[in-house]
Design a protein around this motif. Sequence first.
Motif, PDB file in Angstrom:
ATOM      1  N   ASP A  62      15.761  33.835 130.108  1.00 28.36           N
ATOM      2  CA  ASP A  62      16.278  35.186 129.858  1.00 28.36           C
ATOM      3  C   ASP A  62      17.795  35.195 129.697  1.00 28.36           C
ATOM      4  O   ASP A  62      18.338  35.994 128.931  1.00 28.36           O
ATOM      5  N   SER A  63      18.464  34.286 130.387  1.00 29.67           N
ATOM      6  CA  SER A  63      19.926  34.278 130.376  1.00 29.67           C
ATOM      7  C   SER A  63      20.513  33.896 129.018  1.00 29.67           C
ATOM      8  O   SER A  63      21.684  34.180 128.749  1.00 29.67           O
ATOM      9  N   VAL A  64      19.714  33.264 128.160  1.00 32.86           N
ATOM     10  CA  VAL A  64      20.235  32.827 126.856  1.00 32.86           C
ATOM     11  C   VAL A  64      19.489  33.455 125.683  1.00 32.86           C
ATOM     12  O   VAL A  64      19.884  33.266 124.528  1.00 32.86           O
ATOM     13  N   LYS A  65      18.447  34.206 125.972  1.00 30.05           N
ATOM     14  CA  LYS A  65      17.640  34.791 124.907  1.00 30.05           C
ATOM     15  C   LYS A  65      18.499  35.696 124.034  1.00 30.05           C
ATOM     16  O   LYS A  65      19.273  36.514 124.534  1.00 30.05           O
ATOM     17  N   GLY A  66      18.382  35.517 122.727  1.00 30.84           N
ATOM     18  CA  GLY A  66      19.161  36.315 121.789  1.00 30.84           C
ATOM     19  C   GLY A  66      20.514  35.712 121.455  1.00 30.84           C
ATOM     20  O   GLY A  66      21.191  36.170 120.532  1.00 30.84           O
ATOM     21  N   ARG A  67      20.926  34.691 122.215  1.00 26.22           N
ATOM     22  CA  ARG A  67      22.222  34.035 121.952  1.00 26.22           C
ATOM     23  C   ARG A  67      22.053  32.582 121.528  1.00 26.22           C
ATOM     24  O   ARG A  67      22.828  32.078 120.728  1.00 26.22           O
ATOM     25  N   PHE A  68      21.067  31.899 122.108  1.00 24.81           N
ATOM     26  CA  PHE A  68      20.841  30.478 121.819  1.00 24.81           C
ATOM     27  C   PHE A  68      19.601  30.327 120.944  1.00 24.81           C
ATOM     28  O   PHE A  68      18.647  31.092 121.059  1.00 24.81           O
ATOM     29  N   ILE A  69      19.627  29.298 120.106  1.00 26.07           N
ATOM     30  CA  ILE A  69      18.482  28.991 119.253  1.00 26.07           C
ATOM     31  C   ILE A  69      18.189  27.503 119.339  1.00 26.07           C
ATOM     32  O   ILE A  69      19.073  26.680 119.080  1.00 26.07           O
ATOM     33  N   ILE A  70      16.951  27.170 119.692  1.00 28.57           N
ATOM     34  CA  ILE A  70      16.518  25.776 119.707  1.00 28.57           C
ATOM     35  C   ILE A  70      15.722  25.509 118.445  1.00 28.57           C
ATOM     36  O   ILE A  70      14.930  26.353 117.996  1.00 28.57           O
ATOM     37  N   SER A  71      15.949  24.345 117.856  1.00 34.39           N
ATOM     38  CA  SER A  71      15.237  23.972 116.634  1.00 34.39           C
ATOM     39  C   SER A  71      15.081  22.471 116.586  1.00 34.39           C
ATOM     40  O   SER A  71      15.658  21.750 117.406  1.00 34.39           O
ATOM     41  N   ARG A  72      14.285  21.990 115.636  1.00 32.76           N
ATOM     42  CA  ARG A  72      14.143  20.537 115.503  1.00 32.76           C
ATOM     43  C   ARG A  72      14.055  20.167 114.036  1.00 32.76           C
ATOM     44  O   ARG A  72      13.631  20.949 113.195  1.00 32.76           O
ATOM     45  N   ASP A  73      14.463  18.932 113.749  1.00 34.13           N
ATOM     46  CA  ASP A  73      14.388  18.362 112.420  1.00 34.13           C
ATOM     47  C   ASP A  73      13.495  17.131 112.531  1.00 34.13           C
ATOM     48  O   ASP A  73      13.912  16.108 113.074  1.00 34.13           O
ATOM     49  N   ASN A  74      12.271  17.256 112.030  1.00 39.10           N
ATOM     50  CA  ASN A  74      11.318  16.160 112.182  1.00 39.10           C
ATOM     51  C   ASN A  74      11.785  14.897 111.480  1.00 39.10           C
ATOM     52  O   ASN A  74      11.595  13.784 111.983  1.00 39.10           O
ATOM     53  N   ALA A  75      12.383  15.050 110.320  1.00 40.64           N
ATOM     54  CA  ALA A  75      12.800  13.887 109.541  1.00 40.64           C
ATOM     55  C   ALA A  75      13.883  13.092 110.265  1.00 40.64           C
ATOM     56  O   ALA A  75      13.951  11.864 110.158  1.00 40.64           O
ATOM     57  N   LYS A  76      14.721  13.798 111.017  1.00 39.86           N
ATOM     58  CA  LYS A  76      15.812  13.142 111.729  1.00 39.86           C
ATOM     59  C   LYS A  76      15.466  12.867 113.191  1.00 39.86           C
ATOM     60  O   LYS A  76      16.295  12.296 113.921  1.00 39.86           O
ATOM     61  N   ASN A  77      14.275  13.297 113.617  1.00 34.83           N
ATOM     62  CA  ASN A  77      13.880  13.116 115.019  1.00 34.83           C
ATOM     63  C   ASN A  77      14.940  13.678 115.963  1.00 34.83           C
ATOM     64  O   ASN A  77      15.295  13.058 116.974  1.00 34.83           O
ATOM     65  N   THR A  78      15.429  14.858 115.623  1.00 34.54           N
ATOM     66  CA  THR A  78      16.541  15.457 116.354  1.00 34.54           C
ATOM     67  C   THR A  78      16.226  16.899 116.716  1.00 34.54           C
ATOM     68  O   THR A  78      15.644  17.633 115.915  1.00 34.54           O
ATOM     69  N   VAL A  79      16.611  17.263 117.926  1.00 37.02           N
ATOM     70  CA  VAL A  79      16.481  18.638 118.416  1.00 37.02           C
ATOM     71  C   VAL A  79      17.886  19.226 118.558  1.00 37.02           C
ATOM     72  O   VAL A  79      18.819  18.515 118.957  1.00 37.02           O
ATOM     73  N   TYR A  80      18.023  20.491 118.249  1.00 42.28           N
ATOM     74  CA  TYR A  80      19.319  21.156 118.283  1.00 42.28           C
ATOM     75  C   TYR A  80      19.293  22.345 119.244  1.00 42.28           C
ATOM     76  O   TYR A  80      18.244  22.943 119.483  1.00 42.28           O
ATOM     77  N   LEU A  81      20.454  22.669 119.752  1.00 41.20           N
ATOM     78  CA  LEU A  81      20.632  23.908 120.500  1.00 41.20           C
ATOM     79  C   LEU A  81      21.883  24.594 119.950  1.00 41.20           C
ATOM     80  O   LEU A  81      23.000  24.142 120.193  1.00 41.20           O
ATOM     81  N   GLN A  82      21.655  25.634 119.170  1.00 42.90           N
ATOM     82  CA  GLN A  82      22.754  26.441 118.648  1.00 42.90           C
ATOM     83  C   GLN A  82      23.102  27.489 119.691  1.00 42.90           C
ATOM     84  O   GLN A  82      22.250  28.300 120.066  1.00 42.90           O
ATOM     85  N   MET A  83      24.341  27.475 120.145  1.00 46.89           N
ATOM     86  CA  MET A  83      24.778  28.380 121.203  1.00 46.89           C
ATOM     87  C   MET A  83      25.810  29.333 120.641  1.00 46.89           C
ATOM     88  O   MET A  83      26.883  28.898 120.203  1.00 46.89           O
ATOM     89  N   ASN A  84      25.492  30.609 120.631  1.00 45.40           N
ATOM     90  CA  ASN A  84      26.369  31.649 120.104  1.00 45.40           C
ATOM     91  C   ASN A  84      26.776  32.607 121.215  1.00 45.40           C
ATOM     92  O   ASN A  84      26.136  32.670 122.269  1.00 45.40           O
ATOM     93  N   SER A  85      27.821  33.359 120.947  1.00 44.59           N
ATOM     94  CA  SER A  85      28.304  34.361 121.916  1.00 44.59           C
ATOM     95  C   SER A  85      28.426  33.759 123.307  1.00 44.59           C
ATOM     96  O   SER A  85      27.955  34.313 124.302  1.00 44.59           O
TER      97      SER A  85
END
Length: 122
Positions: A62-85
């Motif tokens: 709940d503390s990051v909902k609406g501000r952070f976005i988790i995603s992954r790139d299968n081709a690169k075998n990489t997970v991301y965490l975009q942190m905004n605000s």
Amino acid sequence: QVQLVESGGGLVQAGGSLRLSCAASGRTFSSYLMGWFRQAPGKEREFVARIIWSSGRTYYADSVKGRFIISRDNAKNTVYLQMNSLKLEDTAVYYCAATLYYSTDPKTYDYWGQGSQVTVSS
């Protein structure tokens, strides 16, 4: 040998953005859930977000909902965490981790990265 390697941390002003990356290697993670956790000085490690590698389905604290976005790139075998605000209270060491369970408990995660420092200044 399984490796999770984080990158992308640093110093940012409050209200700014950062993107963390977690490069995974050493095994097939398609059956795994990938999570991000954080730990501030003197505090316990806390769940931030997770993603099911195969489907891309996500779940956030709940503390990051609406501000952070988790995603992954299968081709690169990489997970991301975009942190905004970003807020001062987001300051912590951020870790990526892997588990086979639908869990937010760090004890159920089998593999961990080394951590990446994120510092938010006023």
